[in-house]
Design a protein around this motif. Structure first.
Motif, mmCIF file in Angstrom:
data_model
loop_
_atom_site.group_PDB
_atom_site.id
_atom_site.type_symbol
_atom_site.label_atom_id
_atom_site.label_comp_id
_atom_site.label_asym_id
_atom_site.label_seq_id
_atom_site.Cartn_x
_atom_site.Cartn_y
_atom_site.Cartn_z
ATOM 1 N N LEU A 160 30.831 -6.971 -18.391
ATOM 2 C CA LEU A 160 32.164 -6.939 -17.794
ATOM 3 C C LEU A 160 32.552 -5.510 -17.410
ATOM 4 N N ARG A 161 32.281 -4.558 -18.288
ATOM 5 C CA ARG A 161 32.611 -3.159 -17.986
ATOM 6 C C ARG A 161 31.762 -2.639 -16.823
ATOM 7 N N ARG A 162 30.502 -3.006 -16.823
ATOM 8 C CA ARG A 162 29.625 -2.539 -15.745
ATOM 9 C C ARG A 162 30.109 -3.034 -14.390
ATOM 10 N N ARG A 163 30.482 -4.310 -14.303
ATOM 11 C CA ARG A 163 30.910 -4.862 -13.025
ATOM 12 C C ARG A 163 32.223 -4.234 -12.562
ATOM 13 N N ASN A 164 33.153 -4.040 -13.476
ATOM 14 C CA ASN A 164 34.431 -3.445 -13.092
ATOM 15 C C ASN A 164 34.278 -1.982 -12.716
ATOM 16 N N ALA A 165 33.439 -1.251 -13.429
ATOM 17 C CA ALA A 165 33.241 0.163 -13.108
ATOM 18 C C ALA A 165 32.585 0.330 -11.742
ATOM 19 N N SER A 166 31.665 -0.568 -11.406
ATOM 20 C CA SER A 166 30.962 -0.472 -10.129
ATOM 21 C C SER A 166 31.812 -0.944 -8.962
ATOM 22 N N GLY A 167 32.834 -1.778 -9.258
ATOM 23 C CA GLY A 167 33.635 -2.364 -8.186
ATOM 24 C C GLY A 167 32.975 -3.559 -7.542
ATOM 25 N N ASP A 168 31.798 -3.945 -8.029
ATOM 26 C CA ASP A 168 31.069 -5.096 -7.487
ATOM 27 C C ASP A 168 31.542 -6.360 -8.204
ATOM 28 N N LEU A 169 32.561 -7.000 -7.634
ATOM 29 C CA LEU A 169 33.161 -8.173 -8.278
ATOM 30 C C LEU A 169 32.917 -9.455 -7.492
ATOM 31 N N THR A 170 32.053 -9.422 -6.523
ATOM 32 C CA THR A 170 31.758 -10.624 -5.738
ATOM 33 C C THR A 170 31.201 -11.713 -6.650
ATOM 34 N N GLY A 171 31.830 -12.891 -6.601
ATOM 35 C CA GLY A 171 31.397 -14.000 -7.428
ATOM 36 C C GLY A 171 31.753 -13.862 -8.892
ATOM 37 N N HIS A 172 32.537 -12.865 -9.235
ATOM 38 C CA HIS A 172 32.900 -12.576 -10.622
ATOM 39 C C HIS A 172 34.312 -13.085 -10.887
ATOM 40 N N PRO A 173 34.637 -13.541 -12.119
ATOM 41 C CA PRO A 173 36.002 -14.004 -12.408
ATOM 42 C C PRO A 173 37.087 -12.984 -12.072
ATOM 43 N N CYS A 174 36.791 -11.683 -12.222
ATOM 44 C CA CYS A 174 37.792 -10.653 -11.923
ATOM 45 C C CYS A 174 38.115 -10.590 -10.432
ATOM 46 N N ASN A 175 37.255 -11.171 -9.600
ATOM 47 C CA ASN A 175 37.500 -11.147 -8.155
ATOM 48 C C ASN A 175 38.657 -12.053 -7.768
ATOM 49 N N GLY A 176 38.947 -13.065 -8.587
ATOM 50 C CA GLY A 176 40.066 -13.965 -8.307
ATOM 51 C C GLY A 176 41.229 -13.733 -9.237
ATOM 52 N N CYS A 177 41.411 -12.504 -9.668
ATOM 53 C CA CYS A 177 42.392 -12.181 -10.704
ATOM 54 C C CYS A 177 43.824 -12.443 -10.248
ATOM 55 N N VAL A 178 44.546 -13.258 -11.011
ATOM 56 C CA VAL A 178 45.954 -13.522 -10.716
ATOM 57 C C VAL A 178 46.801 -12.290 -11.011
ATOM 58 N N ALA A 179 46.406 -11.503 -12.011
ATOM 59 C CA ALA A 179 47.147 -10.274 -12.317
ATOM 60 C C ALA A 179 47.135 -9.328 -11.129
ATOM 61 N N PHE A 180 46.018 -9.285 -10.398
ATOM 62 C CA PHE A 180 45.915 -8.461 -9.193
ATOM 63 C C PHE A 180 46.920 -8.926 -8.152
ATOM 64 N N GLN A 181 47.067 -10.239 -8.008
ATOM 65 C CA GLN A 181 48.009 -10.786 -7.034
ATOM 66 C C GLN A 181 49.447 -10.559 -7.481
ATOM 67 N N TRP A 182 49.710 -10.826 -8.764
ATOM 68 C CA TRP A 182 51.061 -10.609 -9.281
ATOM 69 C C TRP A 182 51.440 -9.136 -9.248
ATOM 70 N N GLY A 183 50.439 -8.276 -9.421
ATOM 71 C CA GLY A 183 50.686 -6.841 -9.415
ATOM 72 C C GLY A 183 50.723 -6.262 -8.024
ATOM 73 N N ASN A 184 50.867 -7.146 -7.015
ATOM 74 C CA ASN A 184 50.987 -6.718 -5.621
ATOM 75 C C ASN A 184 49.808 -5.827 -5.190
ATOM 76 N N GLY A 185 48.595 -6.270 -5.591
ATOM 77 C CA GLY A 185 47.398 -5.595 -5.117
ATOM 78 C C GLY A 185 46.878 -4.497 -6.011
ATOM 79 N N THR A 186 47.283 -4.474 -7.270
ATOM 80 C CA THR A 186 46.750 -3.485 -8.212
ATOM 81 C C THR A 186 46.292 -4.184 -9.488
ATOM 82 N N TYR A 187 45.200 -3.690 -10.038
ATOM 83 C CA TYR A 187 44.723 -4.211 -11.318
ATOM 84 C C TYR A 187 45.508 -3.549 -12.455
#
Length: 644
Positions: free
Chosen positions: A59-86
């Motif tokens: 999980l840390r490796r994927r988030n640090a790399s920014g490679d979230l394609t096909g990853h659960p973090c890619n559909g993050c609701v917090a990102f949407q609620w946070g108006n485009g910020t994690y």
């Protein structure tokens, strides 16, 4: 200027332990329809083993790399609620790193109320000396620093005089406006939590996969014990089956308290838990002078006496679950809770609130039962300065989900108007700088509700209808609590595709399945349940399509018949009757796989009803390979406000 770090901080900070022992990095990981699988289970591993286990490292490796394609973090609701910020790195201090040399502090509400319009003229002291460069351009603060600062809106932007880190340089910072003084709270140095937090922040910035820091944020659902009887509570299943932690888990959690920046303790109803109350009574601030303590409560037991005890915590971040400010709707959704008493306790909590250090919010699920009240609930929150967290129901129960319907167009009459009204109310409140929206901005949440509704409308524009004949020769339906059918593809709890409530005496029904859903591969079936709020308990089943058949095979089965046996549906026990006040027992169910919960529920269901249903080989094979049901058993109200 230093590049702003945009990766989600949760993989380096947070661990959430569900009642099932399953561990996730945040409430969004496998909630709100997301696909994340547990990163470990405390019924099999220690917290330390999970925190640095292979799943967390990946999980840390994927988030640090920014490679979230096909990853659960890619559909993050917090990102949407946070108006485009994690989610950013969380600091238990009055100020946090912004970018470059700049640090950002949200000025407490009590100070702003005292100084009012004079706030922009405030001066900033460093170790008793007024810094000489006020009203600085923010980019100058970021790029040059050297004691520049600016009071902008509700925030202070500042840099230390020598650009050192104000969280570690040992200096005190004080904001002065006339005769009013505000000391900005810093980390208490040399404490275990401060050392751990700095270690975690450095590892976050470097994208370290195997960390040496302990978790700095921990949320713990320690029990399902509750004193009210919400009919759609996602914990009803685990409560009835006796799911609880093994005895070692709570002590492991409490051993981490000295290192935590944030500790959120959930139930059930936490004030019903003996060890929760004992923790509050015995907490010593010197053990962790930087701790933010929080919980989610139904508000029934949050008396003034309990509020007084909470004053000892350095910081407080708590949520009260109120799913409607309409007394009638509240009574229906939160059965057994007294509306007037809960509102009285909420008002008392708001009087001791001083955001961001002492914060109370209201958590409100948005479901079919209260969607049309959306604007009215938002108006009430704004009028009463209540920070309102809106959580869409998209997992459980099927009768309240915002993405599955009996008849979409009939059930959603007035929803678009309610949503537009709520968006207008929020927009006007933002322009007026309403305090409720400063505490929690609902705009991102409203956008997510709009997206969910839009997607559902598109899905239900074309449906495949199944006509169902229900044979009930014994009149059993009339004795059932919430009888009905549902269509599912596989057994995962988010796989319900359609449902229909049954009515005594009615024999003909129509199930409307979005056409696109019929194209899913795998077994598809219709089940009749005596209580749609407890879908694993069912009497009759008919396979619509086997896993070997093509998706189009369902077209030949548009008419089916289901037979209801002569059974007695047992009345639901009051939730308080299950309570063991948070303690583990030798008889408790410590689960490591979802099948254990389902098997236990099936056993209880058969004992209560006297009905032993036949098991098809296909359904058994499907169940044996099922993914965990974390999304089904996790409470939807565990998210605390992200603003503070």
């Amino acid at each position: 200027m230093t590049k702003k770090h945009t990766a989600c901080a949760y993989p380096w900070q947070q661990i959430i332990i569900d009642l099932t022992g399953e561990v996730v990095p945040c409430c969004f990981w496998s909630g709100y329809g997301n696909s994340g699988r547990p990163l470990g289970n405390t019924n099999e591993q220690t917290i330390e083993e999970i925190w640095n286990g292979p799943a967390y490292q990946e999980l840390r490796r994927r988030n640090a790399s920014g490679d979230l394609t096909g990853h659960p973090c890619n559909g993050c609701v917090a990102f949407q609620w946070g108006n485009g910020t994690y989610p950013k790195f969380t600091w238990p201090a009055s100020f946090t790193p912004e970018s470059g040399h700049c640090y950002l502090a949200l000025i407490p509400e009590s100070f702003r109320d005292r100084v009012k319009d004079a706030l922009p003229r405030s001066l900033l002291e460093e170790d008793g000396r007024v810094l000489p460069l006020p009203n600085a351009v923010h980019d100058d603060i970021r790029l040059t620093g050297s004691g520049r600062y600016s009071v902008w809106g509700s925030y202070l932007y500042f840099a230390s005089s020598d650009n050192s880190d104000p969280t570690t340089n040992g200096r005190t910072y004080c904001l002065i406006c006339g005769n009013e003084r505000l000391e900005l709270k810093n980390l208490v140095p040399n404490s275990d939590s401060a050392k751990n937090l700095h270690q975690a922040h450095g590892e976050y910035l470097r994208g370290v996969e195997s960390v040496s820091a302990k978790p700095s944020m921990l949320s713990y659902i320690s029990t399902a014990d509750c004193n009210i009887d919400c009919p759609g509570c996602s914990q009803n299943l685990v409560r009835a089956t006796g799911v609880e932690h093994r005895s070692e888990t709570t002590p492991q959690v409490l051993q981490l308290v000295p290192y935590l920046a944030q500790f959120i303790w959930h139930g059930g109803e936490p004030f019903l838990i003996k060890r929760f109350r004992q923790f509050i009574d015995e907490f010593d601030r010197s053990v962790n002078p930087n701790l933010t303590f929080g919980f989610t409560s139904n508000g029934t037991m949050l008396t003034e006496r309990e509020l007084k005890k909470l004053e000892k915590f350095p910081r407080l971040n708590a949520s009260i679950s109120i799913d409607s400010f309409n007394p009638k709707s509240f009574a229906r959704i939160r059965e057994g809770a007294d509306f007037a008493r809960v509102i009285e306790h909420l008002r008392a909590a708001l009087t001791v609130m001083d955001a961001p250090d002492r914060f109370f919010a209201v958590g409100m699920i948005i479901c079919k039962s209260n969607f049309r009240e959306l604007a009215d609930n938002l108006r009430y929150a704004i009028a009463n300065n209540i920070g309102l967290n809106l959580s869409p129901v998209v997992v459980y129960p099927v009768t309240e989900r915002l993405d599955v319907f009996e008849d979409f167009f009939a059930q959603t009459v007035g929803w678009k108007d309610a949503l537009r009204d709520a968006q207008q109310v929020a927009g006007e409140a933002l322009e007026e700088k309403a305090r409720a929206l400063e505490r929690i901005n609902p705009v991102g949440m409203l956008k997510e509700l709009e997206r969910i509704l839009c997607v559902a409308e598109q899905r239900y524009a074309k449906t495949f209808n199944i006509n169902v004949t229900l044979k009930d020769p014994f009149g059993a339906v009339a004795r059932m609590r919430n009888p009905g059918f549902f269509v599912a593809c596989g057994i995962a709890p988010t796989n319900q595709l359609a449902y229909c409530c049954a009515v005594p005496g009615k024999s003909q029904y129509t199930l409307r399945i979005p056409y696109e859903e019929t194209q899913r591969k795998g077994i598809m079936y219709v089940r009749f349940a005596p209580n749609l709020l407890e879908e694993p308990g069912y009497f009759a089943e008919q396979i619509l399509r086997t896993s070997e058949e093509s998706p189009d095979a369902i077209r030949g089965r548009s008419t089916i018949t289901l037979h209801v046996p002569n059974v007695v549906s047992q009345p639901r026990r009051k939730n308080i009757s299950y309570a063991n006040y948070g303690e583990s027992t030798p008889l408790g169910l410590n689960v490591t796989h979802s099948e254990q919960i389902l098997a236990k529920f099936a056993q209880i269901f058969e004992e209560q009803t006297g009905y032993r249903r036949p098991k098809s080989a296909e359904a058994s094979a499907e169940q044996a390979t099922a993914s965990p049901v974390t999304r089904f058993v996790r409470r939807l109200s565990t998210l605390l406000p992200r603003n503070y």
